[in-house]
Design a protein around this motif. Structure first.
Motif, mmCIF file in Angstrom:
data_model
loop_
_atom_site.group_PDB
_atom_site.id
_atom_site.type_symbol
_atom_site.label_atom_id
_atom_site.label_comp_id
_atom_site.label_asym_id
_atom_site.label_seq_id
_atom_site.Cartn_x
_atom_site.Cartn_y
_atom_site.Cartn_z
ATOM 1 N N ARG A 194 0.834 -1.210 0.000
ATOM 2 C CA ARG A 194 0.000 0.000 0.000
ATOM 3 C C ARG A 194 0.866 1.255 0.000
ATOM 4 O O ARG A 194 0.540 2.247 -0.664
ATOM 5 C CB ARG A 194 -0.929 -0.008 1.212
ATOM 6 C CG ARG A 194 -2.053 -1.022 1.123
ATOM 7 C CD ARG A 194 -2.907 -1.002 2.373
ATOM 8 N NE ARG A 194 -3.450 0.335 2.640
ATOM 9 C CZ ARG A 194 -3.846 0.741 3.836
ATOM 10 N NH1 ARG A 194 -3.751 -0.077 4.881
ATOM 11 N NH2 ARG A 194 -4.343 1.943 3.994
ATOM 12 N N PHE A 195 1.974 1.236 0.716
ATOM 13 C CA PHE A 195 2.888 2.370 0.708
ATOM 14 C C PHE A 195 3.456 2.582 -0.689
ATOM 15 O O PHE A 195 3.539 3.708 -1.190
ATOM 16 C CB PHE A 195 4.014 2.130 1.719
ATOM 17 C CG PHE A 195 5.017 3.249 1.820
ATOM 18 C CD1 PHE A 195 4.697 4.442 2.443
ATOM 19 C CD2 PHE A 195 6.293 3.100 1.297
ATOM 20 C CE1 PHE A 195 5.625 5.473 2.542
ATOM 21 C CE2 PHE A 195 7.235 4.116 1.391
ATOM 22 C CZ PHE A 195 6.898 5.314 2.015
ATOM 23 N N ARG A 196 3.822 1.490 -1.338
ATOM 24 C CA ARG A 196 4.359 1.577 -2.690
ATOM 25 C C ARG A 196 3.303 2.115 -3.652
ATOM 26 O O ARG A 196 3.585 3.004 -4.466
ATOM 27 C CB ARG A 196 4.843 0.200 -3.140
ATOM 28 C CG ARG A 196 5.440 0.187 -4.537
ATOM 29 C CD ARG A 196 5.926 -1.199 -4.915
ATOM 30 N NE ARG A 196 4.824 -2.131 -5.148
ATOM 31 C CZ ARG A 196 4.525 -3.153 -4.363
ATOM 32 N NH1 ARG A 196 5.226 -3.391 -3.271
ATOM 33 N NH2 ARG A 196 3.511 -3.959 -4.652
ATOM 34 N N ARG A 197 2.082 1.600 -3.560
ATOM 35 C CA ARG A 197 1.023 2.042 -4.470
ATOM 36 C C ARG A 197 0.645 3.506 -4.238
ATOM 37 O O ARG A 197 0.217 4.184 -5.176
ATOM 38 C CB ARG A 197 -0.211 1.149 -4.317
ATOM 39 C CG ARG A 197 -0.040 -0.244 -4.874
ATOM 40 C CD ARG A 197 -1.385 -0.934 -5.066
ATOM 41 N NE ARG A 197 -2.138 -1.027 -3.814
ATOM 42 C CZ ARG A 197 -2.075 -2.060 -2.992
ATOM 43 N NH1 ARG A 197 -1.266 -3.079 -3.264
ATOM 44 N NH2 ARG A 197 -2.821 -2.070 -1.893
ATOM 45 N N SER A 198 0.810 3.971 -3.019
ATOM 46 C CA SER A 198 0.483 5.371 -2.735
ATOM 47 C C SER A 198 1.553 6.332 -3.242
ATOM 48 O O SER A 198 1.389 7.549 -3.148
ATOM 49 C CB SER A 198 0.289 5.571 -1.230
ATOM 50 O OG SER A 198 1.538 5.521 -0.549
ATOM 51 N N GLY A 199 2.641 5.784 -3.782
ATOM 52 C CA GLY A 199 3.721 6.618 -4.292
ATOM 53 C C GLY A 199 4.789 6.928 -3.276
ATOM 54 O O GLY A 199 5.680 7.746 -3.528
#
Length: 515
Positions: free
Chosen positions: A370-375
């Protein structure tokens, strides 16, 4: 102030941040007066009372906001009255916290060094600065424990952004977190459990393995040797291993290269001291099963003098104080039998007794999707000579998280010979925050960050490039070994970073999340 005391204060307080020249467009001006902020704010699940807000003159001028997030999280938030560009920077809290470290305005950021709002928290409890190891607040207060373990940094993020939106009429455009030691643990925890809170995170020397860390402090505290013998040991280690990385330069780039046998010091160290030193390098185990993924680093010995032994201003030494206070009051469930430095047993049974409470504090989850997907962008860094939290643990976590590669959202930097959060025989300062901001706002991942070595007077005496792990800096064969320009990137030493140890199930136990 002595260098030893200074190093301890680095552990307990924030990591100074340096930011690259501002890239964000000019942000909003205040739409409220500073005094208007003295009131209550109904932030969901984080009701807040601002007890004071006053304009402080200087460069930059700022509104100094102080208050409490229910039930007892103290915080300080500094809001520039001019030149603000929409950045929010939050600092982690070191050690057992309990004191608000004065949040510094990031250096090199705008003409007045104040284009960011900055904040820090005491993590939900208060102790005397003269007794920073005090954990009596945790004896019977689960809410205070939970604030320290996993809620306070997230709650402060929500509250600070809300107050910023009230003061400037607009929420921050970019949010950053930076911390070392316990603050590094908080940084990883935020990326894992609160992936939308921050755009960029620096997690330095993270105390991610909280289940095992207090026991590790007990292990090294129970195996200490006198300071005069520590210096004998260090000189022998450096004589044997300084060149193990291919360059005799007063530092060991990777302590795993060192094969020094402390038995060669028979006659200078007693048999008991030799056995203790071997224990320190090996780390604790039970029946061949490691109870912590690492041990004391070859080359770090000089830092043991204040970490392991009594030091003015540091009581019995940092490790004995952390271990005894943690084991007595904090790391076992409330109402269950606790332990102490003197009575703690280094067994698998005792390790498992720690899990139910400390899993709340661990920041070991391997799911950062989720951290990665949030940028989000993550910069991990660790000193190879860290005497407080062995760097092998961070390498083990990195290997499990990334497979040893460099994903497009995370980087790891290992600083040769550096002690815990800073200081060392040669390299003493490392600050990747500017590179993180450039990465978040400019899109370019950091490929090289300078580490600096300073003498006791603060003069720069060495610079050295640090490349994303597993790359290392290799001397090009000409010029001074103290000049970073004479080093190039080279492949790493090829160690297998994954470690078999007692807590491997903890990577799959992410811990609770506060609303």
């Amino acid at each position: 102030m002595s260098r030893k005391l200074l190093m301890f204060l680095v552990v307990l307080t924030t990591v100074a941040a340096g930011i690259s020249p501002a890239t964000a467009s000019p942000g909003p001006r205040p739409v409220r007066s500073c005094a208007d902020l003295v009131r209550s704010f109904d932030v969901p699940d984080a009701r807040t009372t601002v007890t004071s807000a006053a304009v402080v003159a200087g460069t930059p001028e700022f509104c100094d906001v102080r208050g409490t997030i229910a039930p007892g999280i103290g915080f300080q938030l500094k809001l520039p009255t001019r030149g603000y560009r929409g950045r929010y920077v939050q600092y982690g809290c070191g050690g057992f916290c309990g004191v608000i470290g004065d949040p510094a305005f990031p250096a090199g950021c705008g003409p007045a060094f104040g284009d960011a709002a900055v904040a820090a928290t005491d993590d939900g409890h208060q102790v005397s600065p003269e007794d920073p190891f005090d954990t009596r607040w945790a004896v019977n207060d689960q809410k205070a424990r939970d604030d320290y373990f996993f809620r306070a940094p997230h709650a402060l993020s929500k509250v600070s952004k809300h107050i910023i939106s009230v003061f400037y009429g607009k929420a921050p455009a970019r949010s950053y977190f930076t911390g070392c030691s316990n603050g590094g643990r908080e940084g990883l925890l935020l990326a894992q459990r609160y992936p939308d809170d921050f755009d960029g995170i620096v997690a330095a020397a993270p105390g991610a393995y909280y289940t095992a860390l207090i026991g590790y402090q007990a292990w090294i505290a129970r195996n200490t040797i006198p300071n005069d013998k520590i210096f004998v040991l260090h000189d022998a280690v450096m004589k044997a291993c300084d060149g193990s990385d291919g360059l005799v330069d007063g530092q060991i780039d990777d302590p795993r290269l060192c094969g020094f046998d402390v038995g060669t010091l028979a006659g200078q160290l007693t048999d008991d001291e030799i056995a203790r030193v071997r224990n320190l390098y090996a780390g604790p185990s039970d029946g061949g099963v490691r109870l912590y993924p690492g041990g004391q680093a070859y080359g770090s010995e000089r830092s043991w003098t204040f970490w392991l032994n009594p030091t003015p201003g540091l009581g019995r030494g940092i490790a004995p104080e952390l271990a005894d206070n943690g084991l007595k009051h904090l790391v076992y469930p409330i109402g269950r039998p606790h332990s102490s430095l003197e009575s703690f047993e280094f067994t698998l049974r005792e390790f498992r007794r720690l899990v139910p409470e400390t899993v709340k504090a661990n920041s070991l989850s391997l799911d950062l999707s989720r951290f990665r997907r949030s940028g989000g962008k993550l910069v991990l860094w660790h000193g190879a000579g860290d005497q407080g939290i062995p760097f092998e643990g961070t390498l083990d976590y990195w290997q499990r998280l990334t497979g040893g590669g460099n994903p497009d959202w995370a980087r790891l930097f290992v600083v040769p010979s550096m002690w815990h959060c800073g200081g060392g025989d040669t390299l003493t300062d490392f600050d990747p925050f500017a590179a993180l901001v450039s990465w978040v706002e400019g899109g370019t991942a950091p490929s090289r960050i300078l580490a600096v070595g300073r003498d006791d007077d603060g003069n720069v005496v060495r610079t050295r490039p640090v490349f994303p792990y597993p790359l290392r800096a290799r001397y090009d064969g000409s010029g001074s070994v103290d000049d970073a320009s004479n080093f190039v990137a080279a492949p790493g030493f090829g160690f297998a970073d994954r470690i078999r140890w007692a807590g491997e199930d903890l990577y799959h136990r992410p811990g609770p999340v506060a609303p």
